[in-house]
Design a protein around this motif. Structure first.
Motif, PDB file in Angstrom:
ATOM      1  N   VAL A   1      33.593  47.900  42.083  1.00  0.00           N
ATOM      2  CA  VAL A   1      33.953  49.172  42.716  1.00  0.00           C
ATOM      3  C   VAL A   1      32.832  50.189  42.550  1.00  0.00           C
ATOM      4  CG1 VAL A   1      35.542  51.110  42.573  1.00  0.00           C
ATOM      5  CG2 VAL A   1      36.412  48.811  42.543  1.00  0.00           C
ATOM      6  N   GLY A   2      32.198  50.190  41.354  1.00  0.00           N
ATOM      7  CA  GLY A   2      31.113  51.132  41.116  1.00  0.00           C
ATOM      8  C   GLY A   2      29.954  50.911  42.069  1.00  0.00           C
TER       9      GLY A   2
ATOM     10  N   THR B   1      40.596  42.391  30.012  1.00  0.00           N
ATOM     11  CA  THR B   1      39.495  43.356  29.905  1.00  0.00           C
ATOM     12  C   THR B   1      38.330  42.922  30.777  1.00  0.00           C
ATOM     13  OG1 THR B   1      40.196  43.563  27.618  1.00  0.00           O
ATOM     14  CG2 THR B   1      38.175  44.660  28.235  1.00  0.00           C
ATOM     15  N   LEU B   2      38.056  41.614  30.763  1.00  0.00           N
ATOM     16  CA  LEU B   2      36.958  41.084  31.583  1.00  0.00           C
ATOM     17  C   LEU B   2      37.237  41.309  33.066  1.00  0.00           C
ATOM     18  CD1 LEU B   2      34.427  39.518  30.622  1.00  0.00           C
ATOM     19  CD2 LEU B   2      35.534  37.459  31.430  1.00  0.00           C
ATOM     20  N   ILE B   3      38.487  41.048  33.475  1.00  0.00           N
ATOM     21  CA  ILE B   3      38.846  41.232  34.885  1.00  0.00           C
ATOM     22  C   ILE B   3      38.663  42.695  35.285  1.00  0.00           C
ATOM     23  CG2 ILE B   3      40.790  41.239  36.491  1.00  0.00           C
ATOM     24  CD1 ILE B   3      41.847  38.783  34.975  1.00  0.00           C
ATOM     25  N   ILE B   4      39.142  43.617  34.424  1.00  0.00           N
ATOM     26  CA  ILE B   4      39.035  45.046  34.747  1.00  0.00           C
ATOM     27  C   ILE B   4      37.563  45.456  34.794  1.00  0.00           C
ATOM     28  CG2 ILE B   4      39.599  47.367  33.965  1.00  0.00           C
ATOM     29  CD1 ILE B   4      42.118  46.276  32.755  1.00  0.00           C
ATOM     30  N   LEU B   5      36.763  44.892  33.862  1.00  0.00           N
ATOM     31  CA  LEU B   5      35.331  45.223  33.814  1.00  0.00           C
ATOM     32  C   LEU B   5      34.638  44.783  35.088  1.00  0.00           C
ATOM     33  CD1 LEU B   5      33.703  46.477  31.497  1.00  0.00           C
ATOM     34  CD2 LEU B   5      32.914  44.202  30.937  1.00  0.00           C
ATOM     35  N   ILE B   6      34.899  43.536  35.521  1.00  0.00           N
ATOM     36  CA  ILE B   6      34.260  43.029  36.744  1.00  0.00           C
ATOM     37  C   ILE B   6      34.699  43.863  37.947  1.00  0.00           C
ATOM     38  CG2 ILE B   6      34.192  41.069  38.316  1.00  0.00           C
ATOM     39  CD1 ILE B   6      34.371  39.284  35.806  1.00  0.00           C
TER      40      ILE B   6
ATOM     41  N   PRO C   1      36.097  55.963  55.031  1.00  0.00           N
ATOM     42  CA  PRO C   1      36.252  54.787  54.174  1.00  0.00           C
ATOM     43  C   PRO C   1      36.869  53.597  54.905  1.00  0.00           C
ATOM     44  CG  PRO C   1      37.922  56.396  53.691  1.00  0.00           C
ATOM     45  CD  PRO C   1      37.017  57.036  54.684  1.00  0.00           C
ATOM     46  N   THR C   2      36.441  52.410  54.494  1.00  0.00           N
ATOM     47  CA  THR C   2      37.042  51.175  55.022  1.00  0.00           C
ATOM     48  C   THR C   2      37.313  50.240  53.856  1.00  0.00           C
ATOM     49  OG1 THR C   2      34.831  50.340  55.353  1.00  0.00           O
ATOM     50  CG2 THR C   2      35.927  51.237  57.300  1.00  0.00           C
ATOM     51  N   GLY C   3      38.235  49.321  54.065  1.00  0.00           N
ATOM     52  CA  GLY C   3      38.463  48.225  53.130  1.00  0.00           C
ATOM     53  C   GLY C   3      38.726  48.681  51.703  1.00  0.00           C
ATOM     54  N   LEU C   4      37.872  48.191  50.795  1.00  0.00           N
ATOM     55  CA  LEU C   4      38.072  48.420  49.363  1.00  0.00           C
ATOM     56  C   LEU C   4      38.029  49.907  49.027  1.00  0.00           C
ATOM     57  CD1 LEU C   4      38.412  47.062  46.596  1.00  0.00           C
ATOM     58  CD2 LEU C   4      35.958  47.060  46.375  1.00  0.00           C
ATOM     59  N   GLN C   5      37.066  50.619  49.651  1.00  0.00           N
ATOM     60  CA  GLN C   5      36.932  52.050  49.356  1.00  0.00           C
ATOM     61  C   GLN C   5      38.213  52.799  49.707  1.00  0.00           C
ATOM     62  OE1 GLN C   5      33.661  53.951  51.357  1.00  0.00           O
ATOM     63  NE2 GLN C   5      34.142  55.927  50.433  1.00  0.00           N
TER      64      GLN C   5
END
Lengths: 237, 87
Positions: free
Chosen positions: A54-55, A44-49, A65-69
């Motif tokens: 991402v937010g 849960t912590l990993i998903i939260l971070i 878009p590039t990379g993570l986006q």
């Protein structure tokens, strides 16, 4: 007794273990913080971070878009396409739930890679997920069909009522058992491998076993769980 | 008991035999998944354009067919490690 002694020692390596015993009792039984609870908190912590990162990335999203986006947009499109193929025009009402359980189950299934015991290899976790699905399916049935949801159990013949009732309650049990048993078989296979082979044999072969049992099986089961949830929900729309 | 076998050991032995018998359930899903994969392959051969649809349908069907085998696995694991018939 001697027959099962080896089995018991081996079982230590892949069974759920209690880590910390809470100092109070609930309904007369001890409560343990198990490895499942700890690894699901970590996940849960990993998903939260990940969500926070991402937010903040998407607050200043770029036109090209590039990379993570790029990766996130691709993943969301794939998820939407998966939901579209079953739910069609009702996709937007359920994509939040489907997406949430998809990300959670996928992260749980892949957590074997970093040495955690997958939380989905505990029937407590998967049964809760099955109960959520059951609740949503029943809610949608009552909302969309009203009394017809209950009289539908007596179709086509009233004699078939027990079979229809069992069929209704078997859905959450079967999808939760499917996910649980697949992940548990992976955990047991790896536990047996790590427990039985000598030190040299532990280096090369487990990578193949991890790739099949954690990666392939885990991804397929995540996909199947979400697909079946959508199929059950779609039946009641 | 006779021959020095205690009742507990007898129950453990029977549990192990039962666990082995429960895994006969693995035959059915193997045959079923093989049939599904075979028809999936022939469908892709006839219509290569629909490959992704065929693959996802095949995987869904295979996963559902796998369930009975997994029930056998769960029964075997319960017999071996949870030991419901302890004296």
């Amino acid at each position: 007794m001697g027959l099962f002694l080896a089995g018991n020692e081996l079982a230590e390596s892949f069974m759920i273990r209690g880590v910390y015993k809470l100092p109070f009792k609930f309904l007369g039984s001890d409560i343990w913080i198990t490895t499942t609870a700890i690894s699901s908190w970590l996940i849960t912590l990993i998903i939260l971070i990940f969500g926070i990162v991402v937010g903040s990335k998407f607050r200043k999203a770029k036109e090209i878009p590039t990379g993570l986006q790029n990766f996130i947009e691709m993943a969301i499109e794939a998820l939407n396409g998966m939901a579209d193929s079953i739910l069609g025009s009702n996709r937007n009402r359920f994509i939040n739930y489907i997406g949430t359980i998809f990300i959670f189950i996928l992260t749980c299934n892949l957590s074997g890679f970093i040495g955690m015991r997958a939380p989905t290899a505990d029937y407590g976790t998967t049964f809760c997920l099955g109960v959520f699905t059951f609740a949503i399916v029943q809610f949608q049935g009552i909302k969309n069909h009203g009394v017809g949801h209950f009289t539908g159990l007596f179709q086509p013949l009233p004699v078939l009522f027990p079979i229809n009732l069992i069929g209704e309650f078997a859905n959450p049990i079967s999808i939760s058992l499917r996910l649980f048993a697949n992940l548990l078989s992976g955990v047991i296979m790896l536990g047996l491998w790590y427990g039985m082979v000598p030190l040299l044999g532990r280096i090369a072969v487990p990578s193949f076993l991890h790739a099949y049992l954690d990666l392939f099986s885990g991804c397929i089961q995540t996909y199947v769980f979400c697909m079946l949830t959508m199929v059950y929900v779609n039946d009641k729309l | 008991m006779e021959n020095g076998i205690t009742g507990q050991a007898f129950i453990y032995g029977c549990s192990a035999i039962g666990a082995g018998l429960a895994l006969i359930a693995g035959i059915g899903p193997g045959v079923g998944q093989g049939i599904a994969a075979g028809y999936g392959a022939s469908a892709v051969g006839r219509n290569p354009g629909a490959k992704s649809d065929i693959t996802s349908t095949m995987l869904l069907g295979q996963a559902v067919a796998e369930t009975t085998g997994l029930y056998g696995l769960v029964v075997a694991i319960i017999l071996m490690f949870v030991k419901p018939f302890n004296m």
